[in-house]
Write a protein that holds these residues in place. Structure first.
Motif, PDB file in Angstrom:
ATOM      1  N   THR A  34       0.858  -1.190   0.000  1.00 19.87           N
ATOM      2  CA  THR A  34       0.000   0.000   0.000  1.00 19.87           C
ATOM      3  C   THR A  34       0.887   1.230   0.000  1.00 19.87           C
ATOM      4  OG1 THR A  34      -1.911   1.031   1.070  1.00 19.87           O
ATOM      5  CG2 THR A  34      -0.241   0.140   2.543  1.00 19.87           C
ATOM      6  N   THR A  43      -9.097   7.545   2.052  1.00 18.68           N
ATOM      7  CA  THR A  43      -9.720   7.478   3.388  1.00 18.68           C
ATOM      8  C   THR A  43      -9.523   8.730   4.242  1.00 18.68           C
ATOM      9  OG1 THR A  43      -7.799   6.606   4.575  1.00 18.68           O
ATOM     10  CG2 THR A  43      -9.165   4.991   3.426  1.00 18.68           C
ATOM     11  N   ILE A 160      -5.502  -1.227   7.037  1.00 17.98           N
ATOM     12  CA  ILE A 160      -5.070   0.178   7.004  1.00 17.98           C
ATOM     13  C   ILE A 160      -6.116   1.114   7.613  1.00 17.98           C
ATOM     14  CG2 ILE A 160      -3.549  -0.061   4.990  1.00 17.98           C
ATOM     15  CD1 ILE A 160      -6.637   1.513   4.109  1.00 17.98           C
ATOM     16  N   PHE A 162      -8.241   0.682  10.467  1.00 18.55           N
ATOM     17  CA  PHE A 162      -8.676   0.703  11.866  1.00 18.55           C
ATOM     18  C   PHE A 162      -7.592   1.107  12.857  1.00 18.55           C
ATOM     19  CE2 PHE A 162     -11.536  -2.106   9.573  1.00 18.55           C
ATOM     20  CZ  PHE A 162     -12.760  -1.579   9.950  1.00 18.55           C
ATOM     21  N   LYS A 232     -16.994  -1.300  -0.553  1.00 26.72           N
ATOM     22  CA  LYS A 232     -17.821  -0.512  -1.475  1.00 26.72           C
ATOM     23  C   LYS A 232     -19.285  -0.488  -1.035  1.00 26.72           C
ATOM     24  CE  LYS A 232     -15.579  -0.184  -5.934  1.00 26.72           C
ATOM     25  NZ  LYS A 232     -14.958   1.046  -5.458  1.00 26.72           N
ATOM     26  N   ARG A 271     -14.041  10.712   2.987  1.00 29.44           N
ATOM     27  CA  ARG A 271     -14.928  10.887   1.820  1.00 29.44           C
ATOM     28  C   ARG A 271     -16.389  10.681   2.212  1.00 29.44           C
ATOM     29  NH1 ARG A 271     -13.976   7.208  -2.617  1.00 29.44           N
ATOM     30  NH2 ARG A 271     -13.007   5.778  -1.165  1.00 29.44           N
ATOM     31  N   ILE A 272     -16.645   9.798   3.198  1.00 33.11           N
ATOM     32  CA  ILE A 272     -18.030   9.603   3.667  1.00 33.11           C
ATOM     33  C   ILE A 272     -18.499  10.868   4.401  1.00 33.11           C
ATOM     34  CG2 ILE A 272     -19.534   8.294   5.254  1.00 33.11           C
ATOM     35  CD1 ILE A 272     -17.909   5.797   4.615  1.00 33.11           C
TER      36      ILE A 272
HETATM   37  O1  UT7 Z   1     -16.675   1.419  10.421  1.00 31.54           O
HETATM   38  C1  UT7 Z   1     -17.623   0.749   9.671  1.00 31.54           C
HETATM   39  C2  UT7 Z   1     -17.978   1.470   8.466  1.00 31.54           C
HETATM   40  N1  UT7 Z   1     -16.952   1.309   7.469  1.00 31.54           N
HETATM   41  C3  UT7 Z   1     -16.967   2.075   6.408  1.00 31.54           C
HETATM   42  O2  UT7 Z   1     -17.785   2.950   6.315  1.00 31.54           O
HETATM   43  C4  UT7 Z   1     -15.972   1.811   5.294  1.00 31.54           C
HETATM   44  C5  UT7 Z   1     -16.636   2.099   3.962  1.00 31.54           C
HETATM   45  N2  UT7 Z   1     -15.771   1.836   2.816  1.00 31.54           N
HETATM   46  C6  UT7 Z   1     -14.704   2.596   2.505  1.00 31.54           C
HETATM   47  O3  UT7 Z   1     -14.368   3.508   3.222  1.00 31.54           O
HETATM   48  C7  UT7 Z   1     -13.990   2.323   1.209  1.00 31.54           C
HETATM   49  O4  UT7 Z   1     -14.750   1.426   0.424  1.00 31.54           O
HETATM   50  C8  UT7 Z   1     -12.563   1.727   1.414  1.00 31.54           C
HETATM   51  C9  UT7 Z   1     -11.630   2.793   1.979  1.00 31.54           C
HETATM   52  C10 UT7 Z   1     -12.603   0.537   2.341  1.00 31.54           C
HETATM   53  C11 UT7 Z   1     -11.999   1.282   0.063  1.00 31.54           C
HETATM   54  O5  UT7 Z   1     -11.984   2.384  -0.851  1.00 31.54           O
HETATM   55  P1  UT7 Z   1     -12.524   2.199  -2.340  1.00 31.54           P
HETATM   56  O6  UT7 Z   1     -12.357   3.487  -3.021  1.00 31.54           O
HETATM   57  O7  UT7 Z   1     -13.927   1.651  -2.235  1.00 31.54           O
HETATM   58  O8  UT7 Z   1     -11.504   1.160  -2.944  1.00 31.54           O
HETATM   59  P2  UT7 Z   1     -11.797  -0.267  -3.564  1.00 31.54           P
HETATM   60  O9  UT7 Z   1     -12.135  -1.249  -2.511  1.00 31.54           O
HETATM   61  O10 UT7 Z   1     -12.735  -0.119  -4.717  1.00 31.54           O
HETATM   62  O11 UT7 Z   1     -10.393  -0.620  -4.172  1.00 31.54           O
HETATM   63  C12 UT7 Z   1      -9.870   0.103  -5.304  1.00 31.54           C
HETATM   64  C13 UT7 Z   1      -8.523  -0.500  -5.666  1.00 31.54           C
HETATM   65  C14 UT7 Z   1      -8.559  -2.009  -5.819  1.00 31.54           C
HETATM   66  O12 UT7 Z   1      -7.677  -2.342  -6.876  1.00 31.54           O
HETATM   67  P3  UT7 Z   1      -8.255  -2.704  -8.336  1.00 31.54           P
HETATM   68  O13 UT7 Z   1      -9.156  -3.881  -8.126  1.00 31.54           O
HETATM   69  O14 UT7 Z   1      -8.993  -1.475  -8.791  1.00 31.54           O
HETATM   70  O15 UT7 Z   1      -7.025  -3.009  -9.110  1.00 31.54           O
HETATM   71  C15 UT7 Z   1      -7.990  -2.513  -4.521  1.00 31.54           C
HETATM   72  O16 UT7 Z   1      -7.352  -3.775  -4.659  1.00 31.54           O
HETATM   73  O17 UT7 Z   1      -7.592  -0.227  -4.617  1.00 31.54           O
HETATM   74  C16 UT7 Z   1      -6.988  -1.456  -4.200  1.00 31.54           C
HETATM   75  N3  UT7 Z   1      -6.694  -1.351  -2.786  1.00 31.54           N
HETATM   76  C17 UT7 Z   1      -5.573  -0.833  -2.287  1.00 31.54           C
HETATM   77  N4  UT7 Z   1      -4.493  -0.323  -2.896  1.00 31.54           N
HETATM   78  C18 UT7 Z   1      -3.504   0.143  -2.115  1.00 31.54           C
HETATM   79  C19 UT7 Z   1      -7.500  -1.715  -1.753  1.00 31.54           C
HETATM   80  N5  UT7 Z   1      -6.892  -1.446  -0.577  1.00 31.54           N
HETATM   81  C20 UT7 Z   1      -5.700  -0.894  -0.890  1.00 31.54           C
HETATM   82  C21 UT7 Z   1      -4.639  -0.398  -0.125  1.00 31.54           C
HETATM   83  N6  UT7 Z   1      -3.572   0.112  -0.770  1.00 31.54           N
HETATM   84  N7  UT7 Z   1      -4.657  -0.402   1.222  1.00 31.54           N
END
Ligand code: UT7
Length: 343
Positions: A34, A43, A160, A162, A232, A271-272
């Protein structure tokens, strides 16, 4: 028995505590694939604090509670009830009684509330019921979690996010009522989107032993999976449900969103926070955010941010604070507060 009359609830004081170990994005990037850039932009998190092996969630909760007691000029014996909102107790039977013991709050009943990141809001609403009905006068509400102990540190999609921490508030019976309206929601149909599941041992399904043979031969080890989350889907749920929930609370008291002085959401993702503020047309400078320093501390995030907002003098007499928690369950809940400074 106390006669049935409605009383007001006042937020008397707050406190918070986080562990000393700080893990910033650069450090985490040396362990998993990452980067600071990815984490910051997706985030808003820059660092998180995690608990050491010589510390427990009860220690953090005790520190936060002592601060709230001190600021409220109360002794532990003045507490009638302790509500401990956590999903990561030190004891599966609950940690509220351990907290009661650490504080020496011998007159207080104590129990846990498990509602993940909505836990503090729900506990606040529960406490308000006990105050309103005149049952209790001084209630300590603690939100604390140590999810660093439950995430898979090789899973970059969750680890990453929590951090660990504890926040506390004391709700006190008062002639003036701070709590304007509230709402609690649950959608159990989507519980699989964010969970830490109980994991039946594999040999229970595949081996020749029956369940009782496994038990009798002590081959049956209790264990939970690591935290899993469909980021997502949880993101979409938060951005769609939280504004609706806050609007419902506003409608109940016939007030517009422009009356909100501070928006204080569970600190899950910057972002939320921005998307929800945008939907409610609340300017970003009225959004309380400290996510960059702590990450997502689950039930602790709202009381930690609330404590900091009081400490820094951001919250003033008669300010309206819209607070909303959301997370596993799926649960979400909102509460509107108009804070009355004591005269
Ligand atoms: O407390 C309970 C409530 N929780 C929440 O409200 C969390 C809600 N969700 C989120 O905040 C976001 O969905 C996350 C921060 C968890 C993820 O962000 P995202 O913009 O939805 O990313 P994503 O899961 O769509 O991942 C995008 C890309 C993926 O790669 P590909 O498939 O596009 O090639 C992931 O594999 O980012 C990749 N990725 C990372 N890259 C670098 C996922 N985690 C990481 C990381 N570092 N740590």
């Amino acid at each position: 028995m106390i006669p049935f009359t409605m009383h007001g609830s006042h937020i008397l004081s707050t406190g918070s505590a986080v562990p000393d170990i700080c893990i910033n994005n650069e450090l985490i990037s040396t362990v998993i694939d990452t980067s600071d850039k990815w984490i910051s932009t997706r985030t808003g998190i820059k660092e998180r604090k995690i608990i050491d092996t010589n510390q427990s969630i009860v220690d953090l909760a005790t520190l936060a509670s002592h601060e709230a007691l001190k600021k409220g000029l109360l002794k532990p014996q003045d507490l009638d009830l302790i509500l401990f909102a956590t999903s990561t107790p030190h004891d599966l039977f609950g940690s509220a009684s351990q907290l009661q013991n650490c504080l020496g709050a011998s007159n207080a009943a104590a129990f846990d509330i498990t509602a993940a990141c909505s836990g503090f809001v729900i506990a606040l609403i529960v406490a308000h019921q006990f105050i309103q009905t005149g049952i209790y006068k001084n209630i300590l509400i603690v939100g604390a979690d140590t999810l660093s102990q439950w995430v898979d540190w090789s899973d970059r999609t969750t680890c990453i996010l929590f951090g660990d921490g504890a926040g506390a508030a004391i709700l006190q019976r008062s002639l003036k009522n701070d709590i304007l309206s509230f709402e609690i929601n649950t959608n159990g149909h989507e519980s699989h989107q964010l969970s830490i599941n109980y994991n039946y041992p594999k040999n229970h399904c595949t081996g020749n032993d029956t369940y009782t043979e496994l038990l009798f031969n002590q081959k049956y080890n209790n264990q939970y999976d690591y935290l899993t989350m469909n980021g997502k889907e949880v993101y979409k749920f938060a951005v769609s449900q939280v504004p609706t929930s806050i609007n419902n609370c506003l409608q109940k008291i016939h007030r517009p969103a422009k009356d909100i002085t501070w928006l204080l959401l569970h600190q899950a993702n910057q972002r939320i926070l921005e998307a929800v503020a945008n939907k409610l047309k609340i300017p970003i400078h009225q959004v309380i955010s400290n996510i960059q320093f702590y990450g997502n501390t689950s039930a602790a995030s709202i009381p930690i941010a609330l404590n900091e907002a009081f400490d820094t003098g951001h919250i003033c007499n008669r300010d309206v604070i819209a607070i909303a928690g959301f997370g596993a369950g799926l649960t979400w809940g909102s509460i509107l507060i108009q804070w009355n400074a004591l005269e």
